[in-house]
Design a protein around this motif. Structure first.
Motif, PDB file in Angstrom:
ATOM      1  N   VAL A  14       0.828  -1.195   0.000  1.00 53.80           N
ATOM      2  CA  VAL A  14       0.000   0.000   0.000  1.00 53.80           C
ATOM      3  C   VAL A  14       0.868   1.253   0.000  1.00 53.80           C
ATOM      4  O   VAL A  14       0.625   2.228  -0.718  1.00 53.80           O
ATOM      5  N   LYS A  15       1.922   1.260   0.832  1.00 57.89           N
ATOM      6  CA  LYS A  15       2.833   2.414   0.869  1.00 57.89           C
ATOM      7  C   LYS A  15       3.505   2.611  -0.483  1.00 57.89           C
ATOM      8  O   LYS A  15       3.668   3.730  -0.954  1.00 57.89           O
ATOM      9  N   MET A  16       3.931   1.544  -1.110  1.00 55.28           N
ATOM     10  CA  MET A  16       4.580   1.655  -2.419  1.00 55.28           C
ATOM     11  C   MET A  16       3.623   2.239  -3.460  1.00 55.28           C
ATOM     12  O   MET A  16       4.003   3.042  -4.297  1.00 55.28           O
ATOM     13  N   ARG A  17       2.330   1.787  -3.390  1.00 57.29           N
ATOM     14  CA  ARG A  17       1.353   2.326  -4.337  1.00 57.29           C
ATOM     15  C   ARG A  17       1.152   3.824  -4.143  1.00 57.29           C
ATOM     16  O   ARG A  17       1.104   4.600  -5.092  1.00 57.29           O
ATOM     17  N   LYS A  18       1.026   4.232  -2.852  1.00 56.44           N
ATOM     18  CA  LYS A  18       0.861   5.652  -2.569  1.00 56.44           C
ATOM     19  C   LYS A  18       2.056   6.447  -3.071  1.00 56.44           C
ATOM     20  O   LYS A  18       1.922   7.527  -3.662  1.00 56.44           O
ATOM     21  N   HIS A  19       3.240   5.917  -2.820  1.00 54.22           N
ATOM     22  CA  HIS A  19       4.450   6.625  -3.261  1.00 54.22           C
ATOM     23  C   HIS A  19       4.502   6.709  -4.780  1.00 54.22           C
ATOM     24  O   HIS A  19       4.878   7.739  -5.357  1.00 54.22           O
ATOM     25  N   SER A  20       4.095   5.624  -5.443  1.00 53.98           N
ATOM     26  CA  SER A  20       4.138   5.653  -6.914  1.00 53.98           C
ATOM     27  C   SER A  20       3.100   6.617  -7.472  1.00 53.98           C
ATOM     28  O   SER A  20       3.365   7.326  -8.445  1.00 53.98           O
ATOM     29  N   ILE A  21       1.913   6.685  -6.838  1.00 55.47           N
ATOM     30  CA  ILE A  21       0.897   7.626  -7.287  1.00 55.47           C
ATOM     31  C   ILE A  21       1.383   9.061  -7.117  1.00 55.47           C
ATOM     32  O   ILE A  21       1.258   9.913  -8.000  1.00 55.47           O
ATOM     33  N   PHE A  22       1.990   9.376  -5.945  1.00 50.92           N
ATOM     34  CA  PHE A  22       2.517  10.728  -5.710  1.00 50.92           C
ATOM     35  C   PHE A  22       3.621  11.067  -6.697  1.00 50.92           C
ATOM     36  O   PHE A  22       3.711  12.173  -7.207  1.00 50.92           O
ATOM     37  N   SER A  23       4.475  10.058  -6.979  1.00 49.29           N
ATOM     38  CA  SER A  23       5.564  10.294  -7.927  1.00 49.29           C
ATOM     39  C   SER A  23       5.026  10.563  -9.324  1.00 49.29           C
ATOM     40  O   SER A  23       5.511  11.436 -10.038  1.00 49.29           O
ATOM     41  N   ASP A  24       3.995   9.798  -9.719  1.00 56.02           N
ATOM     42  CA  ASP A  24       3.407  10.029 -11.042  1.00 56.02           C
ATOM     43  C   ASP A  24       2.794  11.423 -11.120  1.00 56.02           C
ATOM     44  O   ASP A  24       2.950  12.138 -12.114  1.00 56.02           O
ATOM     45  N   LYS A  25       2.106  11.830 -10.031  1.00 58.02           N
ATOM     46  CA  LYS A  25       1.501  13.163 -10.027  1.00 58.02           C
ATOM     47  C   LYS A  25       2.563  14.248 -10.083  1.00 58.02           C
ATOM     48  O   LYS A  25       2.448  15.236 -10.809  1.00 58.02           O
ATOM     49  N   PHE A  26       3.627  14.049  -9.305  1.00 54.88           N
ATOM     50  CA  PHE A  26       4.711  15.050  -9.307  1.00 54.88           C
ATOM     51  C   PHE A  26       5.368  15.134 -10.677  1.00 54.88           C
ATOM     52  O   PHE A  26       5.665  16.209 -11.189  1.00 54.88           O
ATOM     53  N   SER A  27       5.567  13.935 -11.307  1.00 56.98           N
ATOM     54  CA  SER A  27       6.182  13.935 -12.636  1.00 56.98           C
ATOM     55  C   SER A  27       5.271  14.613 -13.650  1.00 56.98           C
ATOM     56  O   SER A  27       5.727  15.351 -14.516  1.00 56.98           O
ATOM     57  N   GLU A  28       3.960  14.358 -13.492  1.00 51.20           N
ATOM     58  CA  GLU A  28       3.021  14.997 -14.411  1.00 51.20           C
ATOM     59  C   GLU A  28       3.038  16.510 -14.256  1.00 51.20           C
ATOM     60  O   GLU A  28       3.042  17.256 -15.232  1.00 51.20           O
ATOM     61  N   ASN A  29       3.095  16.996 -12.981  1.00 51.12           N
ATOM     62  CA  ASN A  29       3.143  18.433 -12.748  1.00 51.12           C
ATOM     63  C   ASN A  29       4.416  19.038 -13.317  1.00 51.12           C
ATOM     64  O   ASN A  29       4.404  20.118 -13.877  1.00 51.12           O
ATOM     65  N   GLU A  30       5.508  18.331 -13.132  1.00 47.81           N
ATOM     66  CA  GLU A  30       6.755  18.835 -13.692  1.00 47.81           C
ATOM     67  C   GLU A  30       6.680  18.911 -15.215  1.00 47.81           C
ATOM     68  O   GLU A  30       7.175  19.841 -15.826  1.00 47.81           O
ATOM     69  N   PHE A  31       6.037  17.896 -15.800  1.00 46.06           N
ATOM     70  CA  PHE A  31       5.904  17.902 -17.263  1.00 46.06           C
ATOM     71  C   PHE A  31       5.022  19.075 -17.710  1.00 46.06           C
ATOM     72  O   PHE A  31       5.364  19.805 -18.640  1.00 46.06           O
ATOM     73  N   ALA A  56      -2.060  31.114 -16.201  1.00 42.18           N
ATOM     74  CA  ALA A  56      -1.271  31.040 -14.978  1.00 42.18           C
ATOM     75  C   ALA A  56      -2.110  30.527 -13.813  1.00 42.18           C
ATOM     76  O   ALA A  56      -1.638  29.702 -13.010  1.00 42.18           O
ATOM     77  N   ASP A  57      -3.362  30.963 -13.714  1.00 38.28           N
ATOM     78  CA  ASP A  57      -4.235  30.473 -12.636  1.00 38.28           C
ATOM     79  C   ASP A  57      -4.511  28.978 -12.787  1.00 38.28           C
ATOM     80  O   ASP A  57      -4.527  28.233 -11.788  1.00 38.28           O
ATOM     81  N   ASP A  58      -4.730  28.510 -14.011  1.00 36.44           N
ATOM     82  CA  ASP A  58      -4.958  27.077 -14.228  1.00 36.44           C
ATOM     83  C   ASP A  58      -3.739  26.255 -13.819  1.00 36.44           C
ATOM     84  O   ASP A  58      -3.871  25.195 -13.178  1.00 36.44           O
ATOM     85  N   LEU A  59      -2.554  26.739 -14.181  1.00 35.22           N
ATOM     86  CA  LEU A  59      -1.339  26.013 -13.812  1.00 35.22           C
ATOM     87  C   LEU A  59      -1.132  25.997 -12.303  1.00 35.22           C
ATOM     88  O   LEU A  59      -0.671  24.989 -11.737  1.00 35.22           O
ATOM     89  N   LYS A  61      -3.520  25.982 -10.065  1.00 37.30           N
ATOM     90  CA  LYS A  61      -4.470  25.005  -9.514  1.00 37.30           C
ATOM     91  C   LYS A  61      -3.965  23.582  -9.714  1.00 37.30           C
ATOM     92  O   LYS A  61      -4.096  22.729  -8.841  1.00 37.30           O
ATOM     93  N   GLN A  62      -3.374  23.306 -10.861  1.00 39.67           N
ATOM     94  CA  GLN A  62      -2.881  21.958 -11.141  1.00 39.67           C
ATOM     95  C   GLN A  62      -1.678  21.588 -10.276  1.00 39.67           C
ATOM     96  O   GLN A  62      -1.484  20.423  -9.951  1.00 39.67           O
ATOM     97  N   THR A  63      -0.873  22.564  -9.933  1.00 40.07           N
ATOM     98  CA  THR A  63       0.368  22.300  -9.184  1.00 40.07           C
ATOM     99  C   THR A  63       0.289  22.726  -7.730  1.00 40.07           C
ATOM    100  O   THR A  63       1.320  22.840  -7.072  1.00 40.07           O
ATOM    101  N   GLU A  64      -0.931  22.984  -7.230  1.00 40.90           N
ATOM    102  CA  GLU A  64      -1.122  23.378  -5.835  1.00 40.90           C
ATOM    103  C   GLU A  64      -0.321  24.639  -5.485  1.00 40.90           C
ATOM    104  O   GLU A  64       0.366  24.699  -4.463  1.00 40.90           O
ATOM    105  N   ASN A  65      -0.348  25.592  -6.402  1.00 36.78           N
ATOM    106  CA  ASN A  65       0.253  26.918  -6.192  1.00 36.78           C
ATOM    107  C   ASN A  65       1.774  26.860  -6.048  1.00 36.78           C
ATOM    108  O   ASN A  65       2.378  27.624  -5.280  1.00 36.78           O
ATOM    109  N   THR A  66       2.403  25.966  -6.782  1.00 34.01           N
ATOM    110  CA  THR A  66       3.866  25.832  -6.708  1.00 34.01           C
ATOM    111  C   THR A  66       4.537  26.055  -8.059  1.00 34.01           C
ATOM    112  O   THR A  66       5.695  25.667  -8.248  1.00 34.01           O
TER     113      THR A  66
END
Length: 461
Positions: A14-31, A56-59, A61-66
């Motif tokens: 379960v922890k690995m799945r959560k970490h992989s989901i967060f990593s995919d989201k972070f990679s998507e935001n970076e992309f 800029a506002d849409d971006l 929202k997608q990246t949690e203001n980062t």
């Protein structure tokens, strides 16, 4: 034991799945962040600010203001719109996300400069200069301007020199020249302009400033070349047109000066200097109403300018309106009490009004400029008209010595002095002979430009 081991495995997966989901989201935001920077920049450069802000506002929202670049672009749009405090908040958000980035800090300093907070802007630029890996001429130029605004001209000169050495180009060279002028170093300013003109393809503003300084330094030939090049590059450059008009007025080419002044006013309708010079040129053409109109417009545009008030007072005096002239000249003297020619014109106006305070005004002008032959000549004339012939003789002798001391005495002053000398001799007063250098042939005087009695209305009381 088996159930315990299975529970541990399930928790780990379960922890690995959560970490992989967060990593995919972070990679998507970076992309997304990387792939949309170019679009943000393109929208901003095109001036599509409303679309740029929405993106800029849409971006955010997608990246949690980062999204750093979205913060940066939004701050730039707000700064362009004059909402400087909101822009500062956006640039500070960039700095919180990446404190070692110098560009947002430079924009913070620029906003502070536009707000008039020059000391804080200077400190921010200094911090940005520490973060840059290479010398940045833009930062050095900004530091120079901040130092000038807080009164530290020498530090401004040093930073301007650093900007020139860092490859600041035309902007750094022109800034260095302006600061050297403020520091009363005209030769250094001329050298800075020459270096910029020799190294870079300078614009019309720099050419006009260099030409005006050459004219001030007594090099009219080079000044004419630079001013002509400025007008050839930009025909609406009003500073070059004004300087060329001044040169033409000095050479009595009034028609050409009028043409240049009209073009300067067409490019800059609120230019006080253009209205003033145009009024004086029209005065030389004996167009008195138009001249007074131009000078009055200049006085309305710059009510606290001693020079404008002086010129308007002179024109009113020529137009035989001594009361109005006295009011304008008194205002000019209040703004600049140490100007001897203003005080001299006040004396002339008071004399025409029959006021006994004229003697005090002539005496004050002589005190302010004791070695000015024109003022001394007028003082001698005042003594002669008041019947004080002995005092007039003393002033004539002193003026003759001043003219003899000059390498090129003014022929008009010499002619007027000779005429006054002859009038006093006709009155039966023994006066010593004037030196040969002062006995020049008579030339037309300024009294020939005065209007007729019928052409000018009564003086306003």
């Amino acid at each position: 034991m088996v159930t315990t081991s299975k529970n541990l495995v399930n928790k780990y997966t379960v922890k690995m799945r959560k970490h992989s989901i967060f990593s995919d989201k972070f990679s998507e935001n970076e992309f997304v962040r990387g792939s949309h920077n170019w679009l943000l920049h393109a929208r901003y450069v095109r001036g599509e600010h409303a679309v740029c802000l929405e993106l800029a506002d849409d971006l955010q929202k997608q990246t949690e203001n980062t999204h750093r670049f979205a913060h940066y672009i939004k701050g730039s749009v707000l700064a362009d719109a004059g909402r400087l405090q909101e822009a500062l908040e956006k640039f500070h958000s960039c700095l919180r996300l990446q404190p070692q980035e110098p560009e947002p800090l430079k924009q913070v300093a620029k906003c502070l400069y536009r707000q008039g907070r020059f000391q804080l802007s200077l400190e921010a630029y200094l911090e940005a200069e520490k973060l840059t890996k290479h010398p940045d001429p833009d930062i050095y130029c900004a530091l120079s301007e901040c130092a000038y605004n807080i009164g530290e001209i020498q530090r401004g000169v040093d930073w301007a020199r650093s900007a020139v050495q860092a490859g600041g180009g035309e902007r750094a060279g022109a800034l260095l020249a302006r600061l050297l002028i403020k520091n009363d170093d005209v030769p250094g300013a001329l050298a800075a302009y020459d270096q910029s003109l020799a190294s870079y393809a300078c614009g019309a503003d720099t050419l006009a400033a260099a030409g005006a300084l050459r004219l001030r330094a007594g090099d009219p030939k080079r000044a004419f070349q630079l001013l002509g090049a400025a007008l050839a590059q930009q025909p609406t450059q009003h500073a070059a047109a004004l300087a060329l008009a001044a040169m033409m007025l000095q050479h009595k080419d009034v028609d050409a000066a009028l043409s240049r002044l009209r073009s300067a006013l067409a490019a800059h309708p609120t230019c006080v200097a253009a209205h003033t010079d145009l009024g004086l040129a029209l005065l030389a053409k004996r167009k008195f109403v138009a001249a007074l109109t131009c000078l009055q417009r200049a006085a309305w545009a710059a009510p606290l300018s001693a020079k404008v008030a002086h010129d308007l007072g002179l024109a009113l005096l020529i137009c035989k309106r001594p009361t109005s002239a006295f009011c304008r000249l008194a205002a000019a003297a209040a703004l600049q009490p140490s100007q001897p020619y203003t005080v001299l014109l006040i004396g002339i106006a008071l004399e025409r009004l029959g006021d006994s305070r004229a003697d005090a005004a002539f005496a004050r002008a002589a005190v302010l400029a004791p070695d000015d032959s024109l003022i001394r000549l007028n003082f001698a004339g005042r003594h002669a008209r008041a019947g004080r012939l002995i005092e007039a003789v003393d002033e004539i002798s002193f003026t003759a010595r001043l003219l003899e001391r000059d390498e090129k005495p003014d022929p008009q002053i010499a002619s007027a002095l000779t005429s006054l000398f002859e009038l006093i001799q006709d009155a039966g007063i023994d006066v010593p002979e004037l030196p040969e250098s002062t006995t020049k042939p008579k030339v037309p005087t300024l009294t020939n430009t005065e209007p007729n009695e019928e052409s000018i209305g009564a003086d306003e009381v």
